[in-house]
Each structure stands twice: as structure tokens, then as C-alpha cells.
Design an enzyme around this catalytic site. Structure first.
Site, mmCIF file in Angstrom:
data_model
loop_
_atom_site.group_PDB
_atom_site.id
_atom_site.type_symbol
_atom_site.label_atom_id
_atom_site.label_comp_id
_atom_site.label_asym_id
_atom_site.label_seq_id
_atom_site.Cartn_x
_atom_site.Cartn_y
_atom_site.Cartn_z
ATOM 1 N N HIS A 25 0.829 -1.209 0.000
ATOM 2 C CA HIS A 25 0.000 0.000 0.000
ATOM 3 C C HIS A 25 0.864 1.260 0.000
ATOM 4 C CE1 HIS A 25 -3.613 2.396 1.100
ATOM 5 N NE2 HIS A 25 -2.723 3.149 1.736
ATOM 6 N N GLU A 26 1.808 1.317 0.921
ATOM 7 C CA GLU A 26 2.654 2.511 1.020
ATOM 8 C C GLU A 26 3.598 2.642 -0.176
ATOM 9 O OE1 GLU A 26 1.856 4.646 3.107
ATOM 10 O OE2 GLU A 26 0.575 3.402 4.369
ATOM 11 N N HIS A 29 1.878 4.635 -2.821
ATOM 12 C CA HIS A 29 2.011 6.078 -2.575
ATOM 13 C C HIS A 29 3.416 6.559 -2.946
ATOM 14 C CE1 HIS A 29 -1.829 6.360 -0.671
ATOM 15 N NE2 HIS A 29 -1.506 5.697 0.417
#
Length: 373
Positions: A25-26, A29
Site C-alpha cells: 500500500h505505502e 504512494h
């Protein structure tokens, strides 16, 4: 020994699965942020004090932190890990430095950077399902009725042994898994089940009963049932195999089914068709991780795919501090032509944080109640 077994059987699988999902997920980003020219000052798996880390040549601090219940990417110019802009700091930056902040990037770049985290989770889920379907195939049970439970919705509607379920509310189906998935999230909701009998299609209206059952691990689960026994429950399966491209398409379909099922569950909570005690938190996830670990590597990976979709959806909720809240802010900015004021954003973030913490407390309370019960 009991504590050691709990740690190795539950805590370690939970930490490994959650850390993988948080990292992906990170990383979504991070990659889109860097591609957009935004400087990243920290990439953390976990919250709280740093356990171990290093700083790369771009000035990003990569670290593993003490509390393995999430993670964050902190961009240059952010006040904290929630990506709340440090308005006073950004205001005193040079034009070149401001362009490297999340707040100073073009609107579409900010939106893409924020959306990239949940999208990465969906892509991971699709990839996992595709690999599992490519390697193991899929066990399929045809939707042929072997037995009808007495006093069930199917019995009341006139379903007979030997009937083949061919459509649900007009949508064609070909496996019993499709029946289970459709019916389970529609307790106390009128549906039309089409069966093929003696070469003819017959529409049978019925209302799935809300039923509490125990899964294979003894956990209580509430869902809708129509009361038919199929050959699947008597061990009659067939294995369907897929080419790599077919497996990817099946992975997309499976991910979409989880998304639609989640929205249906939320709708059932709102309308009262399902109880809120089905909502689980970290304790239940740890329990599920341990239980799946006992079934083997493939089961753990499949759980990771389901949780990855859940994390993606959770982060898209329109709540400040979550990715969905940021996207709402950007949508408002696109309409207004300017961002919300720093004060309004800070108030919204505080409210959002309170909402998220309240949800976590409620989910954890459910977990503990479930364990005690």
C-alpha cells in the site's frame, strides 16, 4: 509453551501478512509520489518508535517501527504521517522546494499519489488470485440440488432435489460458489432463483433466512441461507484450470466479488439485516491468520489477497486521515478552484482521527467479545 504456540501460530503470521499488505500500500504512494516529483522523507512499516532503518541517497528514511498495525509515507512539507500539510512551513519555502511537497504539487498529481495506495492493494489481490488460479486451478461444484433442508426458504419456494440453479435475480450462474456468494449477503431480502427442471426454467421467489453458523474453525458467522445441499457438500468437485491470461481475468473477477460483497455487507449493517458484531479488528485478523496458517501457505496467501482488498476499500472511505478523505478534499478543491483552509482541514483531520479510533475500538471490542463467547 502455550504462549510460544500463540506467538508462532497467530502473532507471527498476522504480522507477516499485515506487513506485506502495508508495504505494498505505502509503496503505491511512494512510487507515484516520486514519479510526480514529490520528495519522500520517510517510509515506515509500522507506527511508533523506529526499530531499524536506513536513509537512502534521496533522503528517504526507510524504517521498521514498533507497532505493526499499519504504516505511512511522509512527504516533504507534511506536518505528520497523516499527510496534513504543514501550512506555515510550506508558506516559507522557496518555489523550488514547495514544488516538491505534496501540498505544492498539481491537483491531479496529488490525487494520483493518494489513490495509488488502495490501487496497489487491489493489484496485489488480483496478482495473488491469478497466481493461485494458475498454479492450483479452482475447485468447482455445479449448482445442482442434492437435498432440500426442511423448513428452509428453498423448501417453501418449491425447490426439488435434482433442480439445477441457473440464475439469481435474472443473472446467469454456473457454480454453487456463485449461489453461496450471492445469497449469503442477502439475508431477509426477496430474491428470484431460477431453476432448470425437466428442461424448463422456473422462477421461484424466496427470502434467504438470516442464520448463524460455525465455520470450520468454530467461529460464529452470520449470513443468508436458502437451505439447499449440493453435491459440493458431498465432496463432488471438479477442478477448472486456467491459462495465465484467464487466471488474471479470474483474479479481477474474484477481487470485484469481494468489493461488491463488502459494499453489500455495509448496506446490510445500515439496514439492520446483519449485526455489527460481525465487524472484526486486529485480534480477529490475527486469529484468521493463524487459522489459515494451519491450512498451509496457499490459504495464508489467499487470506492476504482478501485482506488486501479490505485495506484498499477501508482507505478509500471518505474520512479525513484516510486516503478517501484526501480525495474528497481534492474533489472540493477542484470544484472551488482553491483548497480548503488550513484550519478547516485540521478540524476535519481531528474528526476523522476520532472516527477511525472509534471504529478500531468497536472492532476490537467485537473481537474480544467473540473470543470470550
Amino acid at each position: 509453551m502455550a504462549i510460544f504456540g500463540f506467538i508462532t501460530g497467530y502473532i507471527i503470521p498476522f504480522v507477516l501478512v499485515l506487513s506485506l499488505l502495508v508495504f505494498v500500500h505505502e509503496m503505491g504512494h511512494y512510487l507515484v509520489g516520486r514519479w510526480s516529483g514529490i520528495r519522500v522523507t520517510a517510509f515506515s512499516v509500522g507506527f511508533g518508535p523506529e526499530l531499524i532503518g536506513f536513509t537512502d541517497s534521496h533522503g528517504t528514511r526507510w524504517k521498521l517501527s514498533a507497532i505493526p498495525l499499519g504504516g505511512y509515507v511522509k512527504f516533504f512539507g507534511d506536518e505528520d504521517a497523516s499527510s496534513l500539510p504543514d501550512a506555515s512551513s510550506v508558506a516559507h519555502m522557496s518555489e523550488a522546494d514547495r514544488a516538491q511537497t505534496l501540498a505544492g504539487a498539481k491537483l491531479w498529481k496529488r490525487a494520483a499519489t493518494v489513490a495509488a495506495g488502495p490501487i496497489a492493494n487491489f493489484i496485489l489481490a488480483i496478482a495473488i488470485f491469478a497466481v493461485l488460479f494458475s498454479v492450483y486451478g479452482k475447485m468447482i461444484a455445479d449448482p445442482v440440488v442434492a437435498e432440500v433442508r426442511p423448513d428452509s426458504a428453498a423448501a417453501a419456494a418449491g425447490v426439488l432435489p435434482g433442480d439445477r440453479l441457473v440464475a439469481l435475480d435474472g443473472s446467469k450462474i454456473s457454480t454453487f460458489e456463485e449461489v453461496r456468494r450471492y445469497v449469503s449477503v442477502r439475508p431477509e431480502t426477496s430474491i428470484i432463483v431460477t431453476v432448470k427442471r425437466d428442461g424448463q426454467d422456473i422462477d421461484l421467489p424466496m427470502v434467504p433466512k438470516r442464520t448463524e453458523i460455525n465455520d470450520q474453525f468454530g467461529n460464529k458467522v452470520e449470513l443468508g441461507l436458502i437451505g439447499v445441499v449440493t453435491n459440493e457438500e458431498r465432496g463432488n468437485f471438479r477442478r477448472e484450470t486456467f491459462t495465465p491470461l484467464e487466471a488474471v481475468a479470474e483474479g479481477v473477477k474474484e477481487t470485484g466479488n469481494i468489493i461488491t460483497g463488502t459494499f453489500r455487507y455495509i448496506g446490510n449493517l445500515v439496514t439492520g439485516r446483519m449485526k455489527a458484531d460481525q465487524l472484526g479488528g486486529p485480534v480477529r485478523v490475527a486469529q484468521a491468520s493463524g487459522q489459515m496458517a494451519s491450512l498451509g501457505f496457499a490459504a495464508v496467501i489467499q487470506l492476504a489477497a482478501v485482506l488486501s482488498v479490505s485495506i484498499g476499500l477501508l482507505n478509500l472511505m471518505p474520512v479525513p486521515v484516510l486516503d478517501g478523505g484526501h480525495l474528497v478534499f481534492y474533489a472540493i478543491e477542484a470544484v472551488r478552484g482553491r483548497p480548503l483552509g488550513a484550519g478547516a482541514q485540521e478540524i476535519a483531520f481531528r474528526i476523522g482521527l476520532a472516527m477511525v479510533l472509534s471504529l478500531m475500538v468497536f472492532a476490537t471490542f467485537n473481537d474480544i467479545t467473540n473470543l470470550i463467547g
